[in-house]
Write a protein that holds these residues in place. Structure first.
Motif, mmCIF file in Angstrom:
data_model
loop_
_atom_site.group_PDB
_atom_site.id
_atom_site.type_symbol
_atom_site.label_atom_id
_atom_site.label_comp_id
_atom_site.label_asym_id
_atom_site.label_seq_id
_atom_site.Cartn_x
_atom_site.Cartn_y
_atom_site.Cartn_z
ATOM 1 N N THR A 277 0.708 -1.260 0.063
ATOM 2 C CA THR A 277 0.034 -0.021 0.094
ATOM 3 C C THR A 277 0.763 1.126 -0.120
ATOM 4 N N PRO A 278 0.684 2.274 -0.996
ATOM 5 C CA PRO A 278 1.552 3.501 -0.834
ATOM 6 C C PRO A 278 1.124 4.282 0.016
ATOM 7 N N VAL A 279 2.212 5.262 0.447
ATOM 8 C CA VAL A 279 2.015 6.135 1.546
ATOM 9 C C VAL A 279 2.015 7.496 0.898
ATOM 10 N N ILE A 280 1.198 8.338 1.510
ATOM 11 C CA ILE A 280 1.284 9.973 1.086
ATOM 12 C C ILE A 280 1.653 10.740 2.231
ATOM 13 N N ALA A 281 2.882 11.181 2.355
ATOM 14 C CA ALA A 281 3.287 11.728 3.471
ATOM 15 C C ALA A 281 3.850 13.208 3.464
ATOM 16 N N LEU A 282 3.905 13.791 4.527
ATOM 17 C CA LEU A 282 4.340 15.366 4.431
ATOM 18 C C LEU A 282 5.852 15.212 4.556
ATOM 19 N N ARG A 283 6.446 16.135 3.897
ATOM 20 C CA ARG A 283 8.083 16.200 3.833
ATOM 21 C C ARG A 283 8.352 16.601 5.071
ATOM 22 N N VAL A 292 10.208 6.430 -1.213
ATOM 23 C CA VAL A 292 10.631 6.867 -2.604
ATOM 24 C C VAL A 292 9.810 7.475 -3.257
ATOM 25 N N HIS A 293 9.697 8.692 -3.727
ATOM 26 C CA HIS A 293 8.897 9.740 -4.095
ATOM 27 C C HIS A 293 8.342 9.125 -5.644
ATOM 28 N N GLY A 294 7.041 8.920 -5.878
ATOM 29 C CA GLY A 294 6.745 8.358 -6.999
ATOM 30 C C GLY A 294 6.781 6.868 -7.217
ATOM 31 N N VAL A 295 7.570 6.147 -6.381
ATOM 32 C CA VAL A 295 7.739 4.626 -6.599
ATOM 33 C C VAL A 295 6.900 3.937 -5.390
ATOM 34 N N THR A 296 7.126 4.508 -4.111
ATOM 35 C CA THR A 296 6.345 3.873 -3.060
ATOM 36 C C THR A 296 5.173 4.781 -2.439
ATOM 37 N N GLY A 297 5.025 5.780 -3.153
ATOM 38 C CA GLY A 297 3.861 6.872 -2.576
ATOM 39 C C GLY A 297 4.301 8.184 -2.870
ATOM 40 N N PHE A 298 4.009 9.137 -2.195
ATOM 41 C CA PHE A 298 4.302 10.441 -2.579
ATOM 42 C C PHE A 298 4.716 11.245 -1.408
ATOM 43 N N ILE A 299 5.829 12.020 -1.458
ATOM 44 C CA ILE A 299 6.299 12.816 -0.531
ATOM 45 C C ILE A 299 5.936 14.137 -0.788
ATOM 46 N N CYS A 300 5.215 15.108 0.126
ATOM 47 C CA CYS A 300 4.459 16.251 -0.177
ATOM 48 C C CYS A 300 4.894 17.476 0.795
#
Length: 379
Positions: A277-283, A292-300
């Motif tokens: 399951t991908p993770v959407i996280a705050l940087r 890994v941004h764009g690979v295992t989720g998104f770092i925002c």
């Protein structure tokens, strides 16, 4: 190698529900025993481990103490635990303490090498004032970011070892991703469950919250979060046990991690990735060292970016998430810690027999054996 592991007494090892440090220690002990080492775990009496358990106290502290007792009495019980450990120092080749700053004064009193893993944030006033008093104590960080508050300060960092868990059940969980968003952890103003709710509502997605309300956070929960739980898209499950978490993560479309503080690591992220399951996280803090941004989720960089990223979760390959999570298993963590132990003790993995400079109260003081260990690469 004969290894002592010293755990906090707040929860058993592993904890039945919430408790990050204790879960990491459980995975480390089991991994070291599986690799053939003689491990003694100093922990709460109800702990369950492959190591030899040296129990302390009838029950974990969190189950039998008030908030005030946790603040006033618990530190003294941990000091008693450390006294017990160091009275047996000669039984071990290395002592590995997970009690943050409390163990520091004990390290120089015995010849057995000690390494301390610091599991919390280090930008606090207490850490800033206490840690420089012990510049020679061997320290391990759980992320490179965790060290930043001490940039330019002489401390004896002997390695960075990312946290690991037993992720087998997560890797085996059947991925369904049926549409809900997940928030897992603790109801706390730093973890920002309020933003997780807002992100889900903006996207008209169901949010399932599997989180603990700690006694220290009851007021925040009652005044800030409880009113938000009335929204029809929000499903508050409370704290869930370890047996339920793999399927919970595997059933989510994505895990929201809006933690808005200098995160030292973030175990939720590796659990989610292990379940595909991908993770959407705050940087914040260590996030770029785990995801890994764009690979295992998104770092925002903003909460608005997090809300927008929900629309792109189908772009993430669950297999890539599971593969990356293998960097954070208990066995991988144990392997890296063994590199630290061997470096501290010498190549033969046994405590050094270097003559000691002097003694204090009948206990030998270590010489300069740990000097020059700064910036050890653990890979």
């Amino acid at each position: 190698m004969r290894i002592a592991q010293v755990a906090p007494l707040y929860e058993p090892v592993p904890p039945p529900r919430y408790g990050g440090t204790e879960r990491v220690i459980a995975a480390l002990c089991n991994g070291l025993v599986a690799a053939g080492h003689d491990v003694t775990l100093f922990a709460a009496a109800t702990s369950d481990t492959a190591a030899t358990l040296h129990p302390s106290g009838p029950q974990p502290l969190r189950s039998r103490m008030s908030r005030e007792e946790m603040l006033e009495i618990a530190p003294h019980l941990h000091l008693k635990l450390l006294s017990d450990v160091y009275s047996r120092a000669g039984d071990f080749d290395v002592i590995h303490a997970h009690l943050d700053l409390l163990a520091m004064p004990f390290v120089s009193l015995v010849d057995t090498p000690t390494v301390l893993t610091l599991h919390g944030r280090l930008d606090t006033d207490v850490a800033q004032r206490v840690m420089p008093l012990y510049p020679d104590v061997p320290l391990v960080s759980i992320s490179d970011f965790q060290r930043q508050p001490f940039s330019g300060v002489r401390l004896n960092w002997v390695g960075t070892v990312p946290n690991g868990l037993d992720l087998d059940a997560y890797q085996r969980a059947e991925r369904t991703g049926d549409g809900y968003l997940a928030f897992v952890g603790r109801i706390n103003h730093e973890k920002r469950p309020d933003m997780a709710i807002e992100i889900a509502v903006r996207n008209r997605r169901q949010l399932k919250i599997a989180a603990k309300v700690d006694p220290f956070d009851v007021e925040y929960y009652q005044h800030k979060i409880q009113p938000l739980l009335e929204h029809p898209l929000v499903d508050f499950l409370g704290e869930i046990g370890e047996e339920a978490k793999p399927d919970f993560f595997a059933g989510a479309a994505a895990t929201l991690f809006p933690s808005d503080w200098p995160e030292p690591f973030g175990l939720v992220m590796i659990e989610s990735m292990a379940a595909g399951t991908p993770v959407i996280a705050l940087r914040r803090g260590s996030i770029p060292e785990v995801l890994v941004h764009g690979v295992t989720g998104f770092i925002c960089d903003t909460f608005e970016e997090m809300a927008e990223s929900v629309r792109h979760i189908d772009d993430i390959d669950p297999a890539a998430c599971r593969a990356h999570a293998l960097n954070f298993t208990g066995s991988e963590m144990s392997r890296r810690y063994m590199q630290v132990y061997r470096r501290l003790c010498g190549n033969d993995g046994m405590a050094s027999a270097t003559p000691l400079a002097h003694g204090v109260g009948g206990l030998a003081v270590r010489g300069a054996r740990t000097q020059g260990l700064q910036d050890l690469t653990v890979d």
